[in-house]
Design a protein around this motif. Sequence first.
Motif, PDB file in Angstrom:
ATOM      1  N   PHE A   1       0.851  -1.058  -0.054  1.00  0.00           N
ATOM      2  CA  PHE A   1       0.029   0.049  -0.007  1.00  0.00           C
ATOM      3  C   PHE A   1       0.948   1.210  -0.023  1.00  0.00           C
ATOM      4  O   PHE A   1       0.488   2.257  -0.713  1.00  0.00           O
ATOM      5  CB  PHE A   1      -0.953   0.021   1.374  1.00  0.00           C
ATOM      6  N   ARG A   2       1.728   1.352   0.718  1.00  0.00           N
ATOM      7  CA  ARG A   2       2.658   2.335   0.929  1.00  0.00           C
ATOM      8  C   ARG A   2       3.420   2.711  -0.533  1.00  0.00           C
ATOM      9  O   ARG A   2       3.590   3.588  -0.989  1.00  0.00           O
ATOM     10  CB  ARG A   2       4.013   2.218   1.918  1.00  0.00           C
TER      11      ARG A   2
ATOM     12  N   HIS B   1       2.367   1.706  -3.378  1.00  0.00           N
ATOM     13  CA  HIS B   1       1.437   2.122  -4.272  1.00  0.00           C
ATOM     14  C   HIS B   1       0.851   3.658  -4.186  1.00  0.00           C
ATOM     15  O   HIS B   1       0.733   4.445  -4.966  1.00  0.00           O
ATOM     16  CB  HIS B   1       0.112   1.342  -4.145  1.00  0.00           C
ATOM     17  N   THR B   2       1.043   3.948  -2.956  1.00  0.00           N
ATOM     18  CA  THR B   2       0.673   5.350  -2.641  1.00  0.00           C
ATOM     19  C   THR B   2       1.691   6.355  -3.046  1.00  0.00           C
ATOM     20  O   THR B   2       1.740   7.393  -3.385  1.00  0.00           O
ATOM     21  CB  THR B   2       0.334   5.598  -1.150  1.00  0.00           C
ATOM     22  N   GLN B   3       3.063   6.041  -2.877  1.00  0.00           N
ATOM     23  CA  GLN B   3       4.328   6.642  -3.236  1.00  0.00           C
ATOM     24  C   GLN B   3       4.226   6.701  -4.794  1.00  0.00           C
ATOM     25  O   GLN B   3       4.498   7.831  -5.385  1.00  0.00           O
ATOM     26  CB  GLN B   3       5.553   6.198  -2.885  1.00  0.00           C
ATOM     27  N   ASN B   4       3.898   5.686  -5.582  1.00  0.00           N
ATOM     28  CA  ASN B   4       3.972   5.764  -7.180  1.00  0.00           C
ATOM     29  C   ASN B   4       2.899   6.717  -7.426  1.00  0.00           C
ATOM     30  O   ASN B   4       2.996   7.644  -8.396  1.00  0.00           O
ATOM     31  CB  ASN B   4       3.714   4.216  -7.708  1.00  0.00           C
ATOM     32  N   THR B   5       1.585   6.653  -6.749  1.00  0.00           N
ATOM     33  CA  THR B   5       0.373   7.613  -7.384  1.00  0.00           C
ATOM     34  C   THR B   5       0.829   9.011  -6.934  1.00  0.00           C
ATOM     35  O   THR B   5       0.492   9.629  -7.834  1.00  0.00           O
ATOM     36  CB  THR B   5      -0.602   7.052  -6.453  1.00  0.00           C
ATOM     37  N   THR B   6       1.445   9.306  -5.938  1.00  0.00           N
ATOM     38  CA  THR B   6       1.815  10.520  -5.417  1.00  0.00           C
ATOM     39  C   THR B   6       2.953  11.307  -6.674  1.00  0.00           C
ATOM     40  O   THR B   6       2.646  12.363  -7.020  1.00  0.00           O
ATOM     41  CB  THR B   6       2.617  10.655  -4.108  1.00  0.00           C
ATOM     42  N   VAL B   7       3.872  10.385  -6.806  1.00  0.00           N
ATOM     43  CA  VAL B   7       4.816  10.841  -7.905  1.00  0.00           C
ATOM     44  C   VAL B   7       4.185  10.973  -9.234  1.00  0.00           C
ATOM     45  O   VAL B   7       4.572  12.124 -10.057  1.00  0.00           O
ATOM     46  CB  VAL B   7       5.882   9.601  -7.959  1.00  0.00           C
ATOM     47  N   ALA B   8       3.313  10.231  -9.666  1.00  0.00           N
ATOM     48  CA  ALA B   8       2.647  10.369 -10.852  1.00  0.00           C
ATOM     49  C   ALA B   8       1.677  11.593 -11.034  1.00  0.00           C
ATOM     50  O   ALA B   8       1.687  12.236 -12.017  1.00  0.00           O
ATOM     51  CB  ALA B   8       1.783   9.102 -11.446  1.00  0.00           C
ATOM     52  N   THR B   9       1.123  11.931 -10.047  1.00  0.00           N
ATOM     53  CA  THR B   9       0.275  13.024  -9.901  1.00  0.00           C
ATOM     54  C   THR B   9       1.112  14.396  -9.896  1.00  0.00           C
ATOM     55  O   THR B   9       0.981  15.370 -10.562  1.00  0.00           O
ATOM     56  CB  THR B   9      -0.361  12.959  -8.484  1.00  0.00           C
ATOM     57  N   LYS B  10       2.168  14.343  -9.146  1.00  0.00           N
ATOM     58  CA  LYS B  10       3.116  15.407  -9.488  1.00  0.00           C
ATOM     59  C   LYS B  10       3.720  15.595 -10.730  1.00  0.00           C
ATOM     60  O   LYS B  10       3.499  16.676 -11.171  1.00  0.00           O
ATOM     61  CB  LYS B  10       4.237  15.303  -8.325  1.00  0.00           C
TER      62      LYS B  10
END
Length: 211
Positions: A115-116, A118-127
Amino acid sequence: MICKDGKGAMMDNGKYVRYTPEQVEALERFYHDCPKPTSTRRQQLIRECPILSNIEPKQIKVWFQNRRCREKQKNEASRLQSVNRKLTAMNKLLMEENDRLQKQVSHLVYENGCFRQHTQNTTVATKDTSCDSVVTSGGQRQSTPQHPPRDASPAGLLSIADETLTEFLSKATGTAIEWVQMPGMKPGPDSIGIVAISHGCTGVAARACGL
């Protein structure tokens, strides 16, 4: 007095008394009926059982004391064995539960890590998407042509209309055209213009005029 196996007893004066199997059997029968007989009952037992007539009342008293001691030890041993079996079964259940909880904790740790990540990847992609949007928006703002202010007078509006019509006809027919001011007319809202179609053009307007 020392506890023995029921076939004999050590007296306080050091004298050891051994009972015959028949005497032990008679004493056991009486013990089941009365585990702690009084002095009167012991004397009655000696009178009623001729096989015990050669045994003194004090010796009978010691035998019953030893018998109660053995019974107590037997019951205590049985109780301890029962407790030990229960504790063994409980320990087995606790070990199984401990193994189950350890597996569950390991699974939760693994899911938490996923989960962590996935959350980090999602945050980077959003940025990254936000940065691209900002750059694209900036580029669009920079590439947007700035139209100069137009003349809002009647002559200016007529000029805008002429340019718009000329551009439309040129794109729609492929014919190069231009407006020619008629002789004797001044520029203005009441002026009349004619369309001059260039020779050699192949647009719709040119074909319509026979060029």
